[in-house]
Design a protein around this motif. Structure first.
Motif, PDB file in Angstrom:
ATOM      1  N   CYS A 200      -2.056  -2.512  -8.979  1.00 20.24           N
ATOM      2  CA  CYS A 200      -2.311  -3.488  -7.897  1.00 20.24           C
ATOM      3  C   CYS A 200      -1.367  -3.196  -6.906  1.00 20.24           C
ATOM      4  O   CYS A 200      -0.170  -3.634  -7.270  1.00 20.24           O
ATOM      5  CB  CYS A 200      -2.694  -4.690  -7.855  1.00 20.24           C
ATOM      6  SG  CYS A 200      -3.149  -5.835  -6.462  1.00 20.24           S
ATOM      7  N   GLY A 201      -1.375  -2.579  -5.791  1.00 23.36           N
ATOM      8  CA  GLY A 201      -0.110  -2.367  -4.774  1.00 23.36           C
ATOM      9  C   GLY A 201      -0.192  -3.588  -3.792  1.00 23.36           C
ATOM     10  O   GLY A 201       1.098  -3.729  -3.200  1.00 23.36           O
ATOM     11  N   CYS A 202      -1.140  -4.318  -3.528  1.00 21.39           N
ATOM     12  CA  CYS A 202      -0.750  -5.333  -2.401  1.00 21.39           C
ATOM     13  C   CYS A 202      -0.102  -6.348  -2.807  1.00 21.39           C
ATOM     14  O   CYS A 202       0.022  -6.893  -4.185  1.00 21.39           O
ATOM     15  CB  CYS A 202      -2.235  -5.629  -2.059  1.00 21.39           C
ATOM     16  SG  CYS A 202      -3.325  -6.704  -3.253  1.00 21.39           S
ATOM     17  N   HIS A 263      -9.864  -5.540  -2.255  1.00 23.21           N
ATOM     18  CA  HIS A 263     -10.163  -4.605  -2.684  1.00 23.21           C
ATOM     19  C   HIS A 263     -11.477  -4.246  -3.128  1.00 23.21           C
ATOM     20  O   HIS A 263     -12.060  -3.458  -3.668  1.00 23.21           O
ATOM     21  CB  HIS A 263      -9.397  -4.080  -3.984  1.00 23.21           C
ATOM     22  CG  HIS A 263      -8.004  -4.302  -3.998  1.00 23.21           C
ATOM     23  ND1 HIS A 263      -7.061  -3.721  -3.090  1.00 23.21           N
ATOM     24  CD2 HIS A 263      -7.030  -4.886  -4.852  1.00 23.21           C
ATOM     25  CE1 HIS A 263      -5.677  -4.203  -3.192  1.00 23.21           C
ATOM     26  NE2 HIS A 263      -5.688  -4.942  -4.295  1.00 23.21           N
ATOM     27  N   ALA A 289      -4.781  -0.966  -1.193  1.00 21.74           N
ATOM     28  CA  ALA A 289      -3.796  -0.473  -2.129  1.00 21.74           C
ATOM     29  C   ALA A 289      -3.966  -0.792  -3.607  1.00 21.74           C
ATOM     30  O   ALA A 289      -3.585  -1.941  -4.354  1.00 21.74           O
ATOM     31  CB  ALA A 289      -2.360  -1.162  -1.926  1.00 21.74           C
ATOM     32  N   HIS A 294     -10.743  -2.951  -9.545  1.00 19.65           N
ATOM     33  CA  HIS A 294     -10.337  -4.267  -9.719  1.00 19.65           C
ATOM     34  C   HIS A 294     -10.378  -5.197  -8.692  1.00 19.65           C
ATOM     35  O   HIS A 294     -10.274  -4.855  -7.490  1.00 19.65           O
ATOM     36  CB  HIS A 294      -8.744  -4.300 -10.414  1.00 19.65           C
ATOM     37  CG  HIS A 294      -7.654  -4.319  -9.287  1.00 19.65           C
ATOM     38  ND1 HIS A 294      -7.368  -3.178  -8.706  1.00 19.65           N
ATOM     39  CD2 HIS A 294      -6.919  -5.369  -8.897  1.00 19.65           C
ATOM     40  CE1 HIS A 294      -6.445  -3.360  -7.806  1.00 19.65           C
ATOM     41  NE2 HIS A 294      -6.100  -4.991  -7.778  1.00 19.65           N
ATOM     42  N   HIS A 296      -8.221  -8.273  -6.919  1.00 14.75           N
ATOM     43  CA  HIS A 296      -7.287  -8.913  -6.770  1.00 14.75           C
ATOM     44  C   HIS A 296      -7.712 -10.299  -5.992  1.00 14.75           C
ATOM     45  O   HIS A 296      -7.850 -10.578  -5.106  1.00 14.75           O
ATOM     46  CB  HIS A 296      -6.140  -8.196  -5.790  1.00 14.75           C
ATOM     47  CG  HIS A 296      -5.060  -8.997  -5.607  1.00 14.75           C
ATOM     48  ND1 HIS A 296      -3.838  -8.833  -6.297  1.00 14.75           N
ATOM     49  CD2 HIS A 296      -4.873  -9.902  -4.667  1.00 14.75           C
ATOM     50  CE1 HIS A 296      -3.000  -9.762  -5.794  1.00 14.75           C
ATOM     51  NE2 HIS A 296      -3.365 -10.359  -4.376  1.00 14.75           N
TER      52      HIS A 296
HETATM   53 ZN   LIG Z   1      -3.951  -5.584  -4.773  1.00 17.78          ZN
END
Ligand SMILES: [Zn+2]
Ligand SMILES: [Zn+2]
Length: 332
Positions: A200-202, A263, A289, A294, A296
């Motif tokens: 997870c990028g966020c 997401h 991101a 998945h 988030h």
């Molecule tokens: Zn995320």
């Protein structure tokens, strides 16, 4: 001391009237000593006169206006009497919930100090407040803002309100037990497990992943509202590729609490929709991101919803502060 002498006259007149009254009802055998005794001990004897007595219309005036005009006798100094008027208080609340203590305390003396506290099961003060007062009435609204019910964690508590007068008398005016219940919300997808945030990028701030990732569920699986609320944001989050929530849904649950679903592959609701716990709001995806499918999920606490849908302000982490969703979600 005009008022006192007037009261003295009033007392004499009252006594005379009472003697007449007593003589009348005992048909010629007055037991005046009994009434005289009552008069000398306390002014409270005034109130026993029948209200329909046409000779003394003043006798119907409320006791509270008559009492402060006379020097308090030893009897009244020793007893602080506090009455509760239209009081309401919580017996059970949920974590994060605010509560308004309502009502008025009315004392026979001038209230000098009010001490309010919320004690936990060990008897320790979770909240303690002192307020000065200079009246025989005290509106509970004056301490309500400082009571901070919403800060209490789940558990059993007692709140206590103590009143003191200028003679050094102290009295517990209110003492109630109440319970703060844990808020348990629904898991947002059927199946899946808690991820570690690696994909997870966020919402990664200073290397810390905020919120919870739910993985192990295929793309397109329904995402459900974790609790009843109103959809306040439902669109793609425009941001740099490495920090975007992608397609994002935010649900407002009241009491300043919001849930964020990021997401998503498809959004299945629109702003303004009222949703119930378990209603489908979107589907699992990897927009924004995300590295792999998945969900988030974040829980945030901020200002009460202002009516401004799809506001970019919801992304401000300082105004809308994250807290651990696992505290509220059913453990899996
Ligand atoms: Zn995320
Ligand atoms: Zn995440």
């Amino acid at each position: 001391m005009r008022e006192v002498s007037e009261f003295g006259k009033y007392r004499k007149r009252t006594l005379a009237v009472m003697m007449v009254f007593a003589m009348a009802i005992t048909s010629g055998t007055p037991k005046t000593t009994v009434y005289a005794e009552e008069q000398s001990v306390t002014s409270a004897g005034i109130s026993v006169q029948p209200e329909e007595d046409p000779v003394t219309p003043e006798s119907v005036q409320p006791e509270e206006t008559a009492v402060p005009t006379v020097e308090p006798t030893t009897t009244t100094q020793n007893t602080l009497v506090v009455k509760k008027k239209k009081c309401s208080y919580p017996k059970k609340i949920y974590e994060g919930q605010t509560f308004t203590l309502k009502g008025t305390l009315k004392a026979n003396h001038k209230i000098q100090k009010v001490q309010a506290s919320i004690k936990d099961e060990q008897g320790k003060d979770a909240v303690a407040i002192k307020k000065k007062a200079n009246s025989n009435k005290f509106d509970l609204k004056k301490i309500d803002d400082d009571m901070k019910f919403s800060k209490l964690e789940a558990g059993n508590y007692t709140y206590e309100i103590k009143v003191s007068d200028s003679y050094g008398n102290e009295k517990v005016a209110l003492q109630k037990d109440f319970k703060v219940k844990e808020t348990t919300w629904a898991w947002p997808v059927d199946g899946g497990s808690k991820g570690d945030g690696f994909h997870c990028g966020c919402s990664v701030h200073g290397g810390r992943h905020l919120g919870v990732d739910i993985k192990g569920v295929s793309k397109g699986t329904s995402i459900k509202a974790i609790a009843d609320g109103t959809v306040v944001y439902a669109k793609y989050h425009q941001a740099a590729r490495r920090s975007s929530f992608g397609k994002l849904v935010i649900v407002y649950h009241g009491n300043g609490i919001y849930s964020y679903y990021a997401h998503c592959n498809a959004i299945r609701c629109k702003v303004g929709d009222k949703v119930e716990k378990g209603d489908v709001i979107s589907t699992m995806g990897e927009t924004g991101a995300a590295y792999g499918t998945h969900l988030h999920l974040e829980l945030r606490k901020g200002p009460a919803f202002s009516g401004n849908y799809n506001s970019y302000d919801f992304l401000d982490k300082y105004t809308y502060k994250q807290f651990d969703p696992m505290k509220y979600l059913t453990k899996r």
